[in-house]
Scaffold this active site. Structure first.
Site, PDB file in Angstrom:
ATOM      1  N   LEU A   1     -12.793 -14.435  23.867  1.00  0.00           N
ATOM      2  CA  LEU A   1     -14.165 -14.990  24.006  1.00  0.00           C
ATOM      3  C   LEU A   1     -15.170 -14.641  23.079  1.00  0.00           C
ATOM      4  CD1 LEU A   1     -14.171 -14.165  27.923  1.00  0.00           C
ATOM      5  CD2 LEU A   1     -14.405 -16.323  26.724  1.00  0.00           C
TER       6      LEU A   1
ATOM      7  N   GLY B   1     -17.296  -6.829  16.791  1.00  0.00           N
ATOM      8  CA  GLY B   1     -17.531  -6.138  15.417  1.00  0.00           C
ATOM      9  C   GLY B   1     -16.567  -5.042  14.980  1.00  0.00           C
ATOM     10  N   GLY B   2     -15.349  -5.581  14.879  1.00  0.00           N
ATOM     11  CA  GLY B   2     -14.477  -4.536  14.552  1.00  0.00           C
ATOM     12  C   GLY B   2     -13.783  -3.316  15.080  1.00  0.00           C
ATOM     13  N   PHE B   3     -14.490  -3.285  16.678  1.00  0.00           N
ATOM     14  CA  PHE B   3     -13.944  -2.446  17.425  1.00  0.00           C
ATOM     15  C   PHE B   3     -13.034  -3.131  18.405  1.00  0.00           C
ATOM     16  CE2 PHE B   3     -17.527  -0.035  15.837  1.00  0.00           C
ATOM     17  CZ  PHE B   3     -17.320   1.289  15.894  1.00  0.00           C
ATOM     18  N   GLY B   4     -12.871  -4.220  18.345  1.00  0.00           N
ATOM     19  CA  GLY B   4     -11.928  -4.948  19.445  1.00  0.00           C
ATOM     20  C   GLY B   4     -12.462  -6.322  19.601  1.00  0.00           C
TER      21      GLY B   4
ATOM     22  N   THR C   1     -13.058  -9.299  23.042  1.00  0.00           N
ATOM     23  CA  THR C   1     -12.994  -9.644  24.471  1.00  0.00           C
ATOM     24  C   THR C   1     -12.387 -11.089  24.786  1.00  0.00           C
ATOM     25  OG1 THR C   1     -15.033  -8.451  24.798  1.00  0.00           O
ATOM     26  CG2 THR C   1     -14.363 -10.032  26.579  1.00  0.00           C
TER      27      THR C   1
ATOM     28  N   LYS D   1     -11.525  -6.447  27.994  1.00  0.00           N
ATOM     29  CA  LYS D   1     -12.120  -6.105  26.940  1.00  0.00           C
ATOM     30  C   LYS D   1     -11.135  -5.054  26.136  1.00  0.00           C
ATOM     31  CE  LYS D   1     -16.575  -5.433  26.946  1.00  0.00           C
ATOM     32  NZ  LYS D   1     -17.929  -4.960  27.320  1.00  0.00           N
TER      33      LYS D   1
ATOM     34  N   ASP E   1     -29.442  -1.892  28.596  1.00  0.00           N
ATOM     35  CA  ASP E   1     -29.559  -3.102  27.622  1.00  0.00           C
ATOM     36  C   ASP E   1     -29.601  -4.473  28.537  1.00  0.00           C
ATOM     37  OD1 ASP E   1     -29.095  -4.302  25.217  1.00  0.00           O
ATOM     38  OD2 ASP E   1     -26.925  -4.262  25.226  1.00  0.00           O
TER      39      ASP E   1
END
Length: 678
Positions: free
Chosen positions: A42, A46-49, A51, A67, A166
């Site tokens: 989906l 940004g490099g952390f995984g 979704t 996620k 956010d």
């Protein structure tokens, strides 16, 4: 297809049966935790995984979101912070997921060196994508509706000492079926405590949407979320990104935000947006209740949607009522007040028990039942109800069904862009054809049984020969999605309702547009024609029902007083009664001739999504987001029975011409056929 779970894989989709990714060579996992089947990516984090869209095989392949946290730089501060926020998001969803407008946490676990969080899938588009697709800013009425939908959600989380931190259009999703807004992404949220209040922390949020105290000092309060809500409304009203303005001039834009408006706002909304956007937190709204007070000064009936929503009962002259009505009226008025300020789920359930008990006593003590000169209304019972078939064939949600006039064929449509025809008696698929128009929101068959018409998400209407499945023509004229259709009894006139707020009248034989009806101020999601072809009824997300003279194309009257959006309307076979379903979980019956409300049905635990009268006019069927179908006795208002029908939202219900069979469709990708036995 099997999706590779390597967050750096450039082409993660692989054919079934493969053990290693054809693109990157990573071992493939068919089921996460032996339960979740990953379908596709989906978004990239940004490099952390990543979704992923997934299926929960323990819940009949219900859609969910997985996620993944797979930070590249082990042992770094970034990895530590990412893990902290990830665990925090799972904790928040565990605490807050009981609210119907916040995704529910399904699982949180570690596998193969990665952390996974699994949550409920919200089927819809976020408000940024919605803004981009509609290609025009929102108007004042739409923004007020958004505020009234989201403010109770913020109150819910703030009452539990959680600050989201956010709030922005990307984190607000509108559900495709009923328009309800859901708040997502609690990865930045924080528990609000005295320690947090008095200590500077890490700056988290989105520039332009997050206030000065949050970006500069790392502090967040309820008022901080309210700034984010104000910035979101500004973006939707103007089409101008607060992030871009922040990049250009910092927070200077909040002092002159009105210069970006294309048209002035009404006084109430102007005041609310201005106070939401105050740079100084002391001048800003401090709580949701303060916002609601200003927003609703001149619209006391426009109660915001909340988990505690309950039905109102039409006021009747007290002199003609038994004393118990006074007590019930008091309870209802108290509940309306409590809705505004948000009590707990347990209080709501307790209230519903009281309300049900009082309603039963009213029925037992009403003049109809005690007066020997008045004939009692017929009692309807079923010896048994049998689920005779469950049809599977659509890849995704089945959005609409209709039954041919001879009762032999079911037509269905879905968000896979396909139309399917089924043999009702055998359950076998007769044919399938593609509209090539994306999601097909509604399908209908003409009373003469010759023509099938579909309303599509690309704003087109397609007309088909039912016997051959050949497309006859495409009608264009609407500027937004078409969600509702009706055909006159003589099969000559087609009515369409759209998210462009209009109703159009077409000549079905030629495709010529005859007239456009305007008057609704928000999406038109349901239309119905009386059996004599004279009256047209329409229901809208502007919380009104309109009654029209179909031949002359003018509005006869507007039925108002609904506290929530109208999701469905249906007219009884004798043409005398109109039924309406709403997001307030109630069904109302109206006298079409006088416009007076007859009674209210209360029983569903979530939005009423669909309605259908039986051919004999004795029974009303209703489908809901609570996954059930209810059958109601029209004469008495009694609930006859409840069918725990599907594993997801019931999207459509329809009776066969003999009233002995009920067909339902759902977001669970199935169509079910029910046999009703007297």
């Amino acid at each position: 297809m099997i999706c590779c779970l390597n967050p750096d894989c450039p082409n993660p989709l692989n054919p079934n049966g493969k053990k290693f990714c054809q693109s990157c060579g990573t071992p493939l996992v068919s089921l996460l935790r032996n339960r979740f089947r990953v379908i596709r990516v989906l978004s990239d984090e940004g490099g952390f995984g990543r979704t992923y869209l997934s299926e929960d095989i323990d819940k009949l392949n219900e859609r969910c979101v997985v996620k993944q946290l797979a930070p590249k730089f082990q042992g770094t501060w970034s990895q530590k912070k990412a893990m902290e926020l990830f665990a925090q998001e799972a904790q928040r969803l565990q605490e807050l997921g009981e609210h119907p407008q916040i995704p529910t946490l399904l699982a949180y676990f570690e596998q193969d060196g990665c952390l996974y969080l699994v949550q409920q899938f919200v089927n819809g588009d976020n408000l940024l994508k919605e803004l981009q697709q509609r290609k025009k800013p929102y108007n004042s009425r739409e923004i007020q509706s958004i505020l009234l939908d989201l403010l109770p959600v913020l109150k819910f989380i703030h009452d539990r000492n959680v600050i989201h931190r956010d709030i922005k259009p990307e984190n607000i999703i509108r559900h495709k079926n009923d328009g309800r807004l859901s708040l997502i992404d609690f990865g930045s949220s924080k528990q609000f405590t005295a320690k947090v209040q008095n200590k500077s922390g890490t700056s988290i949020g989105s520039h332009g949407y997050s206030p000065l105290e949050q970006i500069r000092d790392g502090k967040a309060f309820a008022a901080s979320d309210l700034f984010g809500l104000g910035a979101t409304c500004f973006h939707l009203l103007t089409g101008t990104s607060p992030f871009q303005l922040w990049m250009e001039c910092g927070y200077a834009w909040v002092s002159n935000w009105r210069q970006y408006l294309r048209t002035p706002l009404n006084a109430e909304l102007d005041l609310v947006i201005d106070k939401l956007l105050k740079k100084d937190i002391q001048q800003r709204y401090q709580s949701v209740d303060e916002v609601l007070k200003d927003l609703m000064q001149k619209q006391p009936l426009a109660l915001p949607p909340a988990r505690n929503s309950t039905a109102t009962i039409p006021l009747t002259k007290a002199s003609k009522l038994p004393k118990i009505y006074g007590l019930l009226r008091t309870v209802i008025l108290v509940s309306a007040f409590v809705m505004l300020f948000g009590f707990s789920e347990s209080w709501y359930k307790h209230f519903r028990q009281i309300q049900t008990s009082l309603s039963s006593r009213l029925i037992q003590n009403s003049p109809r039942t005690n007066n020997p000169l008045v004939s009692p209304a017929p009692k309807i019972t079923f010896g048994r109800v049998s689920l005779v078939n469950s049809l599977q064939g659509h890849e995704n949600s089945v959005l609409s069904i209709t039954i041919s006039p001879d009762g032999k064929t079911i037509a269905s449509s879905g968000d896979d862009g396909k139309i399917k025809l089924w043999n009702l008696a055998t359950g076998k698929q007769i044919s399938s054809f593609n509209t090539y128009s994306g999601q097909v929101n509604v399908v209908i068959i003409s009373p003469n049984g010759k023509t099938l018409v579909t309303g599509n998400d690309d704003s087109s209407i397609k007309i088909w020969n039912l016997a051959t499945g050949r497309q006859i023509r495409t009608l264009t004229g609407h500027s937004d999605s078409v969600h509702t259709l009706a055909i006159s009894p003589d099969s000559q006139t087609l009515i369409s309702g759209s998210d462009d707020n209009t109703i159009k009248i077409w000549d079905l034989a030629t495709g010529e547009q005859i007239k456009t009806l305007t008057g609704h101020t928000f999406w038109v999601r349901s239309v119905a024609i009386s059996p004599d072809g004279v009256i047209l009824a329409s229901g809208s997300f502007d919380k009104t029902i309109k009654i029209w003279n179909l031949a002359k194309g003018y509005s006869i009257r507007t039925l108002a007083g609904n506290s929530q959006t109208i999701t469905n309307v249906a007219i009884s076979p004798d043409g005398k009664t109109l039924a309406s379903g709403s997001r307030d979980r109630t069904i109302r019956l109206w006298n079409i001739t006088t416009g007076r409300q007859i009674r209210t049905f209360v029983g569903h635990e979530n939005t009423v999504t669909s309605l259908a009268f039986s051919a004999d006019g004795q029974i009303l069927a209703s489908g809901s987001r609570d996954r059930t179908i209810k059958l109601w006795n029209i004469a008495t208002g009694e609930e006859i029975l409840t069918l725990p029908a599907h594993t997801n939202t019931v999207t459509s219900v329809a009776f066969t011409p003999d009233s002995k069979t009920l067909v339902s469709s759902s977001d669970d990708n199935t169509i079910k056929i029910w046999r009703l036995f007297d």
